[in-house]
Write a protein that holds these residues in place. Structure first.
Motif, mmCIF file in Angstrom:
data_model
loop_
_atom_site.group_PDB
_atom_site.id
_atom_site.type_symbol
_atom_site.label_atom_id
_atom_site.label_comp_id
_atom_site.label_asym_id
_atom_site.label_seq_id
_atom_site.Cartn_x
_atom_site.Cartn_y
_atom_site.Cartn_z
ATOM 1 N N MET A 1 0.834 -1.184 0.000
ATOM 2 C CA MET A 1 0.000 0.000 0.000
ATOM 3 C C MET A 1 0.883 1.253 0.000
ATOM 4 O O MET A 1 1.949 1.272 0.582
ATOM 5 N N LEU A 2 0.374 2.278 -0.671
ATOM 6 C CA LEU A 2 1.017 3.585 -0.683
ATOM 7 C C LEU A 2 0.076 4.584 -0.026
ATOM 8 O O LEU A 2 -1.132 4.392 -0.043
ATOM 9 N N SER A 3 0.627 5.649 0.507
ATOM 10 C CA SER A 3 -0.191 6.699 1.108
ATOM 11 C C SER A 3 -0.094 7.976 0.291
ATOM 12 O O SER A 3 0.977 8.315 -0.213
ATOM 13 N N ILE A 4 -1.220 8.677 0.193
ATOM 14 C CA ILE A 4 -1.217 9.999 -0.412
ATOM 15 C C ILE A 4 -0.534 10.926 0.596
ATOM 16 O O ILE A 4 -0.835 10.896 1.784
ATOM 17 N N GLU A 5 0.377 11.749 0.135
ATOM 18 C CA GLU A 5 1.224 12.568 1.002
ATOM 19 C C GLU A 5 0.775 14.013 1.156
ATOM 20 O O GLU A 5 1.276 14.713 2.029
ATOM 21 N N ASN A 6 -0.118 14.477 0.295
ATOM 22 C CA ASN A 6 -0.452 15.893 0.265
ATOM 23 C C ASN A 6 -1.954 16.109 0.105
ATOM 24 O O ASN A 6 -2.669 15.236 -0.358
ATOM 25 N N GLY A 7 -2.408 17.296 0.464
ATOM 26 C CA GLY A 7 -3.750 17.733 0.131
ATOM 27 C C GLY A 7 -4.890 17.077 0.886
ATOM 28 O O GLY A 7 -4.702 16.499 1.961
ATOM 29 N N ILE A 8 -6.086 17.168 0.290
ATOM 30 C CA ILE A 8 -7.306 16.725 0.960
ATOM 31 C C ILE A 8 -7.401 15.212 1.139
ATOM 32 O O ILE A 8 -8.137 14.745 1.995
ATOM 33 N N LEU A 9 -6.635 14.452 0.345
ATOM 34 C CA LEU A 9 -6.641 12.991 0.466
ATOM 35 C C LEU A 9 -5.449 12.476 1.281
ATOM 36 O O LEU A 9 -5.225 11.265 1.351
ATOM 37 N N LYS A 10 -4.704 13.388 1.875
ATOM 38 C CA LYS A 10 -3.497 13.015 2.632
ATOM 39 C C LYS A 10 -3.805 11.904 3.636
ATOM 40 O O LYS A 10 -4.793 11.965 4.367
ATOM 41 N N ILE B 1 -3.626 3.592 -1.016
ATOM 42 C CA ILE B 1 -3.982 3.033 -2.315
ATOM 43 C C ILE B 1 -3.180 1.758 -2.554
ATOM 44 O O ILE B 1 -2.146 1.525 -1.914
ATOM 45 N N ASN B 2 -3.660 0.955 -3.497
ATOM 46 C CA ASN B 2 -3.014 -0.308 -3.843
ATOM 47 C C ASN B 2 -1.805 -0.083 -4.750
ATOM 48 O O ASN B 2 -1.766 0.878 -5.522
ATOM 49 N N THR C 1 -5.170 -1.434 -11.606
ATOM 50 C CA THR C 1 -4.861 -0.863 -10.291
ATOM 51 C C THR C 1 -5.287 0.602 -10.212
ATOM 52 O O THR C 1 -5.851 1.035 -9.206
ATOM 53 N N ILE C 2 -5.039 1.358 -11.274
ATOM 54 C CA ILE C 2 -5.440 2.771 -11.303
ATOM 55 C C ILE C 2 -6.959 2.889 -11.164
ATOM 56 O O ILE C 2 -7.457 3.725 -10.402
ATOM 57 N N ILE C 3 -7.687 2.057 -11.873
ATOM 58 C CA ILE C 3 -9.157 2.084 -11.799
ATOM 59 C C ILE C 3 -9.622 1.766 -10.381
ATOM 60 O O ILE C 3 -10.463 2.474 -9.818
ATOM 61 N N LYS C 4 -9.054 0.715 -9.794
ATOM 62 C CA LYS C 4 -9.416 0.345 -8.406
ATOM 63 C C LYS C 4 -9.114 1.494 -7.443
ATOM 64 O O LYS C 4 -9.928 1.832 -6.587
ATOM 65 N N ASN C 5 -7.936 2.081 -7.594
ATOM 66 C CA ASN C 5 -7.537 3.167 -6.695
ATOM 67 C C ASN C 5 -8.428 4.401 -6.860
ATOM 68 O O ASN C 5 -8.775 5.049 -5.873
ATOM 69 N N SER C 6 -8.802 4.718 -8.084
ATOM 70 C CA SER C 6 -9.671 5.891 -8.292
ATOM 71 C C SER C 6 -11.039 5.671 -7.665
ATOM 72 O O SER C 6 -11.651 6.615 -7.166
ATOM 73 N N LYS C 7 -11.495 4.423 -7.647
ATOM 74 C CA LYS C 7 -12.774 4.108 -6.996
ATOM 75 C C LYS C 7 -12.638 4.194 -5.471
ATOM 76 O O LYS C 7 -13.522 4.722 -4.801
#
Length: 182
Positions: A1-10, A14-15, A78-84
């Protein structure tokens, strides 16, 4: 898993792509990018999207919309899954194609084009050449940002694109190109 590092989704997770060949933009580099560039209201293009994490950082930091080009079917899935997971499908356009074919078909102007190709394979050089050949996708205000190995030497110019700035983060170099006269 990776983490969003910035902004409103920080902090949101994600996978990763289930493929060991996929290399990810490190968290410190993603944080630095968002400190260097204000992506608010930008229309961005990411080439070599992987998991989509950089584009998700753009959206999280206020980008209006993102387009991702990715050739790997596993990565596209993976991008599709993560965007969902992040509930940002409405801001994302995904093109599952080789960048060479996809770039020829693009006609939309982008404020920022980000490339993170496989390191030391000459692909960054080739991608910059292909971008410079499609003048429809950039203008005098567009930033073209390339993440590459510091051992990979890129040219100072590609058509009308000129090297503006460079930043080093360990083995990673960020090179920023702009349109000459921009």
């Amino acid at each position: 898993m990776l983490s969003i590092e910035n902004g409103i989704l920080k902090g949101r997770k994600i996978n990763i792509v289930p493929d060991k060949r996929t290399r990810y933009t490190p968290a410190n580099v993603r944080r630095a990018l968002m400190n260097i560039i204000d992506v608010k209201d930008m229309n961005t293009l990411e080439i070599f999207g992987g998991s989509g994490v950089v584009s998700f950082e753009f959206i999280s930091s206020g980008a209006e919309k993102v387009t991702i080009i990715e050739t790997s079917r596993k990565a596209c899935s993976t991008i599709i899954k993560n965007s969902k997971i992040l509930k940002i499908n409405n801001k994302l356009k995904l093109i599952c194609s080789d960048f060479r074919k996809a770039l020829k078909k693009l006609t939309e102007k982008y404020d920022l084009i980000f490339l993170d190709p496989p390191f030391q394979m000459g692909i960054a050089d080739e991608a910059l050449e292909k971008i410079s050949e499609n003048k429809y996708i950039y203008n005098e205000n567009t930033l073209i940002i390339v993440e590459h190995s510091k051992r990979e030497k890129l040219k100072k110019t590609y058509g009308d694109l000129i090297l503006d700035k460079e930043y080093n983060y360990g083995d990673i170099k960020i090179s920023i190109y702009i349109k000459e006269g921009g």
